[in-house]
Design a protein around this motif. Structure first.
Motif, PDB file in Angstrom:
ATOM      1  N   ASN A 115       0.818  -1.212   0.000  1.00 13.71           N
ATOM      2  CA  ASN A 115       0.000   0.000   0.000  1.00 13.71           C
ATOM      3  C   ASN A 115       0.852   1.262   0.000  1.00 13.71           C
ATOM      4  O   ASN A 115       0.543   2.238  -0.706  1.00 13.71           O
ATOM      5  CB  ASN A 115      -0.933   0.001   1.211  1.00 13.71           C
ATOM      6  CG  ASN A 115      -1.971  -1.105   1.152  1.00 13.71           C
ATOM      7  OD1 ASN A 115      -2.324  -1.578   0.068  1.00 13.71           O
ATOM      8  ND2 ASN A 115      -2.459  -1.532   2.304  1.00 13.71           N
ATOM      9  N   LYS A 116       1.905   1.251   0.775  1.00 16.04           N
ATOM     10  CA  LYS A 116       2.740   2.446   0.912  1.00 16.04           C
ATOM     11  C   LYS A 116       3.521   2.751  -0.362  1.00 16.04           C
ATOM     12  O   LYS A 116       3.636   3.913  -0.776  1.00 16.04           O
ATOM     13  CB  LYS A 116       3.721   2.268   2.085  1.00 16.04           C
ATOM     14  CG  LYS A 116       4.663   3.456   2.308  1.00 16.04           C
ATOM     15  CD  LYS A 116       5.551   3.215   3.519  1.00 16.04           C
ATOM     16  CE  LYS A 116       6.557   4.350   3.717  1.00 16.04           C
ATOM     17  NZ  LYS A 116       5.902   5.648   3.949  1.00 16.04           N
ATOM     18  N   PHE A 117       4.055   1.710  -1.000  1.00 13.11           N
ATOM     19  CA  PHE A 117       4.963   1.926  -2.122  1.00 13.11           C
ATOM     20  C   PHE A 117       4.344   1.576  -3.482  1.00 13.11           C
ATOM     21  O   PHE A 117       5.027   1.679  -4.506  1.00 13.11           O
ATOM     22  CB  PHE A 117       6.237   1.095  -1.930  1.00 13.11           C
ATOM     23  CG  PHE A 117       7.018   1.463  -0.696  1.00 13.11           C
ATOM     24  CD1 PHE A 117       7.701   2.665  -0.609  1.00 13.11           C
ATOM     25  CD2 PHE A 117       7.048   0.607   0.399  1.00 13.11           C
ATOM     26  CE1 PHE A 117       8.416   3.005   0.519  1.00 13.11           C
ATOM     27  CE2 PHE A 117       7.759   0.930   1.547  1.00 13.11           C
ATOM     28  CZ  PHE A 117       8.445   2.140   1.610  1.00 13.11           C
ATOM     29  N   ASP A 118       3.073   1.157  -3.458  1.00 11.49           N
ATOM     30  CA  ASP A 118       2.367   0.816  -4.700  1.00 11.49           C
ATOM     31  C   ASP A 118       3.124  -0.259  -5.486  1.00 11.49           C
ATOM     32  O   ASP A 118       3.490  -0.087  -6.655  1.00 11.49           O
ATOM     33  CB  ASP A 118       2.174   2.066  -5.570  1.00 11.49           C
ATOM     34  CG  ASP A 118       1.224   1.814  -6.743  1.00 11.49           C
ATOM     35  OD1 ASP A 118       0.380   0.905  -6.634  1.00 11.49           O
ATOM     36  OD2 ASP A 118       1.351   2.516  -7.768  1.00 11.49           O
ATOM     37  N   VAL A 119       3.375  -1.372  -4.821  1.00  8.84           N
ATOM     38  CA  VAL A 119       4.046  -2.514  -5.443  1.00  8.84           C
ATOM     39  C   VAL A 119       3.231  -3.772  -5.185  1.00  8.84           C
ATOM     40  O   VAL A 119       2.431  -3.836  -4.249  1.00  8.84           O
ATOM     41  CB  VAL A 119       5.477  -2.703  -4.894  1.00  8.84           C
ATOM     42  CG1 VAL A 119       6.379  -1.566  -5.353  1.00  8.84           C
ATOM     43  CG2 VAL A 119       5.481  -2.795  -3.361  1.00  8.84           C
ATOM     44  N   GLU A 120       3.450  -4.782  -5.997  1.00  7.45           N
ATOM     45  CA  GLU A 120       2.742  -6.045  -5.828  1.00  7.45           C
ATOM     46  C   GLU A 120       3.418  -6.919  -4.783  1.00  7.45           C
ATOM     47  O   GLU A 120       4.633  -6.825  -4.538  1.00  7.45           O
ATOM     48  CB  GLU A 120       2.683  -6.806  -7.156  1.00  7.45           C
ATOM     49  CG  GLU A 120       1.779  -6.163  -8.193  1.00  7.45           C
ATOM     50  CD  GLU A 120       1.663  -7.028  -9.438  1.00  7.45           C
ATOM     51  OE1 GLU A 120       1.733  -8.272  -9.315  1.00  7.45           O
ATOM     52  OE2 GLU A 120       1.523  -6.453 -10.521  1.00  7.45           O
ATOM     53  N   ILE A 121       2.630  -7.812  -4.183  1.00  8.16           N
ATOM     54  CA  ILE A 121       3.130  -8.774  -3.212  1.00  8.16           C
ATOM     55  C   ILE A 121       3.381 -10.101  -3.917  1.00  8.16           C
ATOM     56  O   ILE A 121       2.583 -10.527  -4.757  1.00  8.16           O
ATOM     57  CB  ILE A 121       2.116  -8.983  -2.072  1.00  8.16           C
ATOM     58  CG1 ILE A 121       1.930  -7.689  -1.277  1.00  8.16           C
ATOM     59  CG2 ILE A 121       2.548 -10.123  -1.152  1.00  8.16           C
ATOM     60  CD1 ILE A 121       0.797  -7.754  -0.274  1.00  8.16           C
ATOM     61  N   ILE A 122       4.486 -10.754  -3.570  1.00  9.51           N
ATOM     62  CA  ILE A 122       4.666 -12.151  -3.935  1.00  9.51           C
ATOM     63  C   ILE A 122       4.648 -12.929  -2.629  1.00  9.51           C
ATOM     64  O   ILE A 122       5.286 -12.525  -1.646  1.00  9.51           O
ATOM     65  CB  ILE A 122       5.940 -12.400  -4.763  1.00  9.51           C
ATOM     66  CG1 ILE A 122       5.888 -13.808  -5.349  1.00  9.51           C
ATOM     67  CG2 ILE A 122       7.214 -12.146  -3.991  1.00  9.51           C
ATOM     68  CD1 ILE A 122       6.754 -13.976  -6.584  1.00  9.51           C
ATOM     69  N   ASP A 123       3.886 -13.999  -2.573  1.00  6.92           N
ATOM     70  CA  ASP A 123       3.491 -14.593  -1.299  1.00  6.92           C
ATOM     71  C   ASP A 123       4.625 -15.241  -0.517  1.00  6.92           C
ATOM     72  O   ASP A 123       4.557 -15.317   0.711  1.00  6.92           O
ATOM     73  CB  ASP A 123       2.377 -15.623  -1.516  1.00  6.92           C
ATOM     74  CG  ASP A 123       1.058 -14.960  -1.900  1.00  6.92           C
ATOM     75  OD1 ASP A 123       0.872 -13.780  -1.557  1.00  6.92           O
ATOM     76  OD2 ASP A 123       0.237 -15.622  -2.551  1.00  6.92           O
ATOM     77  N   SER A 124       5.650 -15.737  -1.180  1.00  8.72           N
ATOM     78  CA  SER A 124       6.716 -16.423  -0.452  1.00  8.72           C
ATOM     79  C   SER A 124       8.040 -16.297  -1.189  1.00  8.72           C
ATOM     80  O   SER A 124       8.080 -16.033  -2.411  1.00  8.72           O
ATOM     81  CB  SER A 124       6.377 -17.906  -0.274  1.00  8.72           C
ATOM     82  OG  SER A 124       6.434 -18.589  -1.518  1.00  8.72           O
ATOM     83  N   PHE A 125       9.094 -16.517  -0.458  1.00  7.60           N
ATOM     84  CA  PHE A 125      10.438 -16.534  -1.048  1.00  7.60           C
ATOM     85  C   PHE A 125      10.540 -17.639  -2.092  1.00  7.60           C
ATOM     86  O   PHE A 125      11.127 -17.450  -3.167  1.00  7.60           O
ATOM     87  CB  PHE A 125      11.466 -16.732   0.063  1.00  7.60           C
ATOM     88  CG  PHE A 125      12.890 -16.826  -0.401  1.00  7.60           C
ATOM     89  CD1 PHE A 125      13.429 -15.884  -1.270  1.00  7.60           C
ATOM     90  CD2 PHE A 125      13.710 -17.856   0.039  1.00  7.60           C
ATOM     91  CE1 PHE A 125      14.761 -15.965  -1.699  1.00  7.60           C
ATOM     92  CE2 PHE A 125      15.028 -17.949  -0.373  1.00  7.60           C
ATOM     93  CZ  PHE A 125      15.556 -17.010  -1.251  1.00  7.60           C
ATOM     94  N   GLU A 126       9.944 -18.774  -1.791  1.00  6.04           N
ATOM     95  CA  GLU A 126       9.967 -19.897  -2.728  1.00  6.04           C
ATOM     96  C   GLU A 126       9.296 -19.525  -4.056  1.00  6.04           C
ATOM     97  O   GLU A 126       9.792 -19.879  -5.139  1.00  6.04           O
ATOM     98  CB  GLU A 126       9.285 -21.110  -2.110  1.00  6.04           C
ATOM     99  CG  GLU A 126      10.066 -21.773  -0.986  1.00  6.04           C
ATOM    100  CD  GLU A 126      10.088 -20.945   0.307  1.00  6.04           C
ATOM    101  OE1 GLU A 126      11.010 -21.142   1.112  1.00  6.04           O
ATOM    102  OE2 GLU A 126       9.175 -20.101   0.494  1.00  6.04           O
TER     103      GLU A 126
END
Length: 402
Positions: free
Chosen positions: A47-58
């Motif tokens: 939310n703060k940086f307007d970037v997508e999440i990837i759920d895990s390191f794997e």
């Protein structure tokens, strides 16, 4: 541009937030993801940086579009994270230290050698004004043949992010040595051959630096190591977690050679050079404080409370020093209005990594350099456990020129 970088930032803690915008804004970066084991932290970053999440390191390792991992995990996890990323074919930017064991440092070097991938350890103090000045003066011959130097990192454990974490607050100080070693070794272009180390056995009994209270069974809250360098000089490095002195936390306090010396305390930087033209034994002293101190320090040096303010960290975050001006010139224009940090070093580090990963050229803070900054501290931990015995420091050699 073809083959732009896609970066997955692993670890959304207090430190990584200083780097997201720098990765996003770099002209060689196409996209940035964030990832954390704690979902709320990743969501806050998203939310703060307007970037997508990837759920895990794997998932980041398996994603073919992601070609760079930026490691901001806990310090004692760095070796495993970096090794797995390199094996998955990713370029790696990693916060310090390189790894918690000698063997992991050596494995990272071998993986970089085998794969040709970019690895950069983000050692802020390489670009600290005092280190840059000492490198400059040493190259100009102002010190002569190097004889002795001292560098240190004073950071009270209560003000470190991991300081109150169960089982982690008592980490051996020299597991995290690179702020100190990076400054002194880069200044004189050498590496460590032998170490002898002693430690201060903590007396607070607060459940951190005690046997059975941390995963290393470490009892030392401060460690002091003497190092014999390959160039024949010696150096003292102090890593302190229970000193009352707070700021400046990382600095070179002294560097001496056969022709001159540098000394620093709080906000005063002094160069002394032997006067070869004088018939009497004499030196010339130059106060280089305005050149090495940040712009904020120079502008406020007549403030009646100046020295006290410096001792508490004023003007030591995003202000540049004059000695850094040449480095500033090579930064991308996209960085002009983005926050910096740690003596204005963050931009240099991310620019170094992105350019190296994109072009394939070797960065200065490469795997071989990182090993030379990290391994002496790990060997010194063993020396302290054994009462200060002298131990040899394994060396991974110089970085390849190509």
């Amino acid at each position: 541009m073809e083959n732009k970088l896609t970066v997955a930032i692993i670890g959304c803690g207090n430190f990584a937030r200083n780097f997201v915008d720098l990765f996003k804004a770099h002209p060689y970066v196409k996209k940035v993801y964030v990832c954390d084991l704690i979902e709320e932290k990743a969501t806050e970053y998203s939310n703060k940086f307007d970037v997508e999440i990837i759920d895990s390191f794997e998932q980041a390792l398996e994603n073919k579009d992601i070609n760079c991992i930026a490691n901001f995990t806990q310090r004692h996890l760095h070796g495993d994270i970096v090794i797995r990323a390199l094996k998955a074919g990713k370029h790696v930017y990693s916060a310090v230290p390189m790894a918690p064991t000698v063997e992991e440092c050596q494995q990272i070097v071998e993986l970089v050698k085998q794969t040709g991938l970019t690895y950069l350890m983000g050692e802020t103090c390489y670009y600290y004004p005092c280190a840059m000045y000492c490198r400059e003066a040493y190259k100009q011959g102002k010190f002569g043949d190097f004889t002795y130097g001292a560098s240190q990192y004073y950071h009270h454990i209560d003000s470190i992010s991991y300081g109150k974490r169960p089982n982690e607050g008592g980490m051996p100080p020299l597991l995290y040595p690179t702020h100190s070693t990076g400054m002194i070794l880069s200044s004189v272009n050498s590496y460590v051959k032998k170490v002898s180390c002693f430690g201060y056995v903590d007396k607070t009994n607060d459940g951190r630096f005690e046997v059975g209270k941390n995963q290393w069974d470490n009892v030392f809250s401060n460690q002091y190591v003497m190092m014999l360098l390959e160039n024949g000089g010696t150096a003292r490095v102090t890593e302190a977690r229970t000193f009352g002195w707070m700021k400046p936390s990382s600095y070179i306090s002294a560097l001496y050679g056969t022709n001159g010396g540098y000394e620093f305390s709080n906000a005063q930087h002094i160069l002394v050079e032997k006067d070869w033209e004088s018939e009497k034994e004499k030196v010339n002293l130059t106060d280089v404080s305005d050149y090495v101190n940040t712009k904020g320090m120079v502008e406020n040096k007549d403030n009646p409370d100046f020295k006290n303010m410096v001792a508490n960290g004023s003007w030591q975050w995003d202000d540049y020093a004059q000695v850094q001006e040449e480095e500033i010139k090579r930064l991308p224009k996209e960085y002009e209005n983005i926050d910096n940090g740690h003596m204005a070093t963050h931009k240099f580090l991310i620019d170094d990594f992105c350019k190296a990963a994109y072009t394939g050229k070797m960065p200065v803070l490469n795997a071989w350099t990182a090993a030379r900054y990290t391994i002496p501290g790990l060997v010194a931990i063993e020396s302290a456990k054994q009462g200060g015995i002298v131990l040899d420091v394994p060396d991974c050699g110089d970085a390849p020129t190509e």
